[in-house]
Design an enzyme around this catalytic site. Structure first.
Site, PDB file in Angstrom:
ATOM      1  N   LYS A 115     139.115  19.568   8.617  1.00 40.43           N
ATOM      2  CA  LYS A 115     140.568  19.671   8.675  1.00 40.43           C
ATOM      3  C   LYS A 115     141.230  18.320   8.477  1.00 40.43           C
ATOM      4  O   LYS A 115     142.294  18.229   7.884  1.00 40.43           O
ATOM      5  CB  LYS A 115     141.011  20.291  10.007  1.00 40.43           C
ATOM      6  N   LYS A 197     134.926  30.856   1.778  1.00 40.40           N
ATOM      7  CA  LYS A 197     135.370  32.047   2.488  1.00 40.40           C
ATOM      8  C   LYS A 197     136.817  32.392   2.126  1.00 40.40           C
ATOM      9  O   LYS A 197     137.636  31.489   1.934  1.00 40.40           O
ATOM     10  CB  LYS A 197     135.255  31.729   3.989  1.00 40.40           C
ATOM     11  N   LYS A 200     143.231  33.194   4.927  1.00 42.35           N
ATOM     12  CA  LYS A 200     144.628  33.599   4.929  1.00 42.35           C
ATOM     13  C   LYS A 200     145.566  32.421   4.729  1.00 42.35           C
ATOM     14  O   LYS A 200     146.726  32.606   4.418  1.00 42.35           O
ATOM     15  CB  LYS A 200     144.958  34.322   6.227  1.00 42.35           C
TER      16      LYS A 200
END
Ligand code: TRP
Length: 334
Positions: A115, A197, A200
């Site tokens: 991140k 993956k 969203k």
């Protein structure tokens, strides 16, 4: 005598748009497990603050996620659905757990490293202590079972360590939470970059099918999905785009990868994509219909929030009072 049900807890961060990957990887499992456990499903808005948010959008998204949880089949009467910030005990327990967490433990978290790479202009300390808040989410309700994606395994390991550390330093307080990681095959990959993956929060919306995408958009996204320059249809891990579409087809039709592969053998990519697109549209239709009904009913949604929060706070307070007492804080005089 009926045995007391075990506590199941999970949550999703309200960022981006809930997608079919979330449904298959999380929500569908929650729905299947909800009757067997005393279940708590969170909308973790405090976690979402680790990334810069537009306030009005965050607010709407939380309500929309609530309606989508219910539209996907989570029963709000039998389970507890809460917005994390409505239960202040999460943040309070986080502080105590922070004092039990070593810098090195958080520094090893692979998700923090990823991140901070993707978010280099905003490596805030919330991003760093994120897993401690997650541990508090779990431990405040004395959860036994935590369904999570494989990417959350390391965070869950920290929760387990913190529970053990607290129990060892003071006395038995927390059950040690077990991860529940869905089997292989339930992992849906990005439509444009099938080696990662489906997410969203992907900035490229063509990478995912949102639960609330219109039929047109769903068809378009699937037609544009990346495959490869071969023409035959087979299931092959080295052809990840095609493999992902076959996986998705097998899940949505409740079949197997073998049955889906057999079915499309000798057909063209375009046929696979057209059929899969239509199946996807039909699969999401009842969820969308239900969503459209409840999202307008603010009174209903608020009622669910109130009753969920009341149940959750009762449990959370009990745990927190115990913790505060055990660590030596003075109880407020009554
Ligand atoms: N970190 C989790 C994720 O990104 C979301 C989450 C927050 C969570 N708190 C939790 C999941 C507690 C399970 C239990 O997927």
């Amino acid at each position: 005598m009926t045995q007391k049900k075990k506590v199941l807890l999970s949550g999703i961060q309200p960022s981006g748009k809930l997608c079919i990957g979330n449904y298959i990887g999380a929500l569908k499992n929650w729905v299947n497990l909800q009757d067997d456990y005393d279940s708590i499903f969170l909308i973790v808005d405090l976690h979402a603050l680790t990334i810069k948010q537009v306030p009005s959008e965050l607010r709407n998204r939380c309500m929309s996620f609530l309606a989508q949880y219910i539209a996907c089949g989570i029963n709000p009467e039998k389970n507890t659905i809460v917005i994390q910030s409505h239960v202040p005990e999460h943040a309070e327990l986080t502080w105590v757990l922070n004092t039990l967490t070593y810098f090195g433990e958080l520094n090893r978290m692979t998700q923090f490293k990823d991140k901070s790479k993707n978010n280099s202009s905003n490596i805030n300390t919330g991003l760093f202590t994120y897993p401690v808040l997650m541990a508090a989410d779990i431990l405040i309700y004395q959860a036994d079972l935590v369904p999570v994606g494989a990417d959350q395994k390391q965070h869950l390991e920290l929760s387990r360590n913190l529970a053990q550390r607290f129990n060892h330093n003071y006395s038995d307080t927390f059950p040690i939470p077990e991860p529940f990681i869905p089997k292989f095959g339930a992992r849906i990959m990005s439509l444009q970059e099938p080696d990662k993956k489906m997410s969203k929060s992907d900035e490229n919306e063509n990478n995912f099918i949102a639960l609330l995408d219109t039929p047109d958009i769903i068809m378009k996204k699937i037609k544009r999905a990346v495959t490869d320059s071969n023409t035959n249809i087979e299931y092959n891990q080295n052809r990840p785009g095609l493999a992902n579409l076959l996986t998705l087809h097998s899940i949505l039709t409740k079949g197997t990868i073998e049955s889906s592969t057999m079915y499309f053998k000798g057909k063209m990519y375009s046929e696979l994509k057209n059929e899969l697109g239509e199946i996807c549209v039909e699969y999401l239709r009842p969820i969308q219909d239900e969503y459209n009904k409840i999202i307008k009913d603010k009174g209903y949604l608020n009622k669910i929030l109130k009753s969920g929060t009341e149940k959750a706070r009762y449990k959370a307070r009990r745990t927190l009072s115990k913790v505060y007492r055990k660590i030596g804080l003075v109880p407020f005089p009554r």
